[in-house]
Enzyme design. Structure first.
Site, short mmCIF file in Angstrom:
data_model
loop_
_atom_site.label_atom_id
_atom_site.label_comp_id
_atom_site.label_asym_id
_atom_site.label_seq_id
_atom_site.Cartn_x
_atom_site.Cartn_y
_atom_site.Cartn_z
N GLU A 182 74.62 64.54 -56.97
CA GLU A 182 75.71 63.80 -56.31
C GLU A 182 76.82 63.48 -57.32
O GLU A 182 76.56 63.17 -58.47
CB GLU A 182 75.15 62.49 -55.74
CG GLU A 182 76.20 61.60 -55.09
CD GLU A 182 75.64 60.24 -54.70
OE1 GLU A 182 76.23 59.59 -53.81
OE2 GLU A 182 74.63 59.80 -55.29
N LYS A 230 79.39 61.04 -46.68
CA LYS A 230 78.26 60.11 -46.81
C LYS A 230 78.42 58.89 -45.90
O LYS A 230 79.43 58.20 -45.94
CB LYS A 230 78.16 59.66 -48.27
CG LYS A 230 76.93 58.81 -48.60
CD LYS A 230 76.92 58.49 -50.09
CE LYS A 230 75.69 57.68 -50.50
NZ LYS A 230 75.72 57.35 -51.95
N CYS A 242 71.88 60.79 -51.37
CA CYS A 242 71.37 59.67 -52.16
C CYS A 242 70.87 58.49 -51.30
O CYS A 242 69.80 58.55 -50.73
CB CYS A 242 72.43 59.22 -53.16
SG CYS A 242 71.77 58.28 -54.58
#
Length: 262
Positions: free
Chosen positions: A40, A110, A147
């Site tokens: 990431e 995200k 994540c």
């Protein structure tokens, strides 16, 4: 399907990180991987400068992604990663990209921002608003996560209900008391409870744990890297998914509705 996990330490200078990425792509392609997954936030990282995501962000047609796209034209392998991209305002998106044969074939912004453990990703990053569509590579359907998303089982379950065979999880998992255990538990749980492969790739710089891993649909860790840079490989098997879903039919047996965004 052979996949590669490219774990590395992201530095302050995007050009140097780009050279690392292009080198990993070349090596993974030479080993006949069909997919390379990277960590990431690979444009730039500086633990002393929390605003580096603003300073280093580029548009999708900027020099970093353009170079990756150009490299991908020369090989059959796909590559997945997350980068911070400009929004036109004083904020950025954390975008999970999948690039294949010279094209961006998937872009997921995200959803769950890391506002936890005394950190605040939302100070500079604008969250996404959509569940990502599945992306098909080599006959496998992949669901995209990033994540902190792994702490929210609803996203993984939604992707599995949509038909995912595996999850791709680029990450920059911060060290801390119990955090390595959290990583192992959560990555394993998301795989096992959805009978999907989990491909989780961690950044391994000054602050983050690395520990990239692949967990199979029955919760077996078939690969795990350490804390140092590494390029490691694993094989995904449709037969293993079918076997897991035959003996552990949790997706068929579930009683709750498919999760939706609020």
């Amino acid at each position: 399907m052979k996949i590669a996990l490219g774990q590395f330490a992201v530095g302050k200078i995007w050009e140097e990180n780009l050279e690392t990425v292009l080198g990993l792509m070349e090596k993974a392609n030479q080993q006949n991987a069909e997919l390379l997954v990277l960590p990431e936030g690979i444009l730039a990282r500086d633990i002393a400068d929390p605003e580096i995501v603003l300073k280093s962000a580029q548009p999708l047609d900027g020099p970093f992604i353009s170079a990756v796209i150009e490299k991908s034209r020369t090989m059959p392998m796909a590559v997945a990663m997350t980068v911070h991209t400009t929004t036109g305002e004083k904020r950025v998106h954390n975008n999970h990209l999948v690039i294949h044969k010279g094209k961006i074939i998937a872009c997921y912004t995200k959803l769950h921002l890391y506002d936890a453990f005394n950190m605040q990703e939302s100070a500079n990053v604008e969250p996404g608003t959509e569940v990502p569509a599945l992306v098909e590579i080599g006959g496998f359907k992949f669901g995209l996560m990033t994540c902190y998303d792994v702490r929210f089982p609803e996203l993984a379950r939604r992707l599995a209900a949509d038909g995912a065979d595996a999850f791709l999880l680029p990450a920059a998992w911060v060290r801390g008391l119990g955090k390595e255990a959290h990583w192992n538990i959560l990555v394993t749980a998301r795989a096992l409870e959805n009978t999907c492969y989990m491909i989780a790739v961690g950044e391994c710089g000054e602050r983050n744990i690395g520990a990239s891993m692949v967990v199979d649909p029955l919760g077996v860790a078939i690969l795990q890297a350490g804390e140092a840079p590494a390029l490691v490989y694993a094989n995904l098997s449709k037969e293993r998914i079918e076997h897991a879903r035959k003996i552990l039919p949790v997706l068929k047996n579930r009683k709750f509705k498919t999760p939706e965004l609020t």
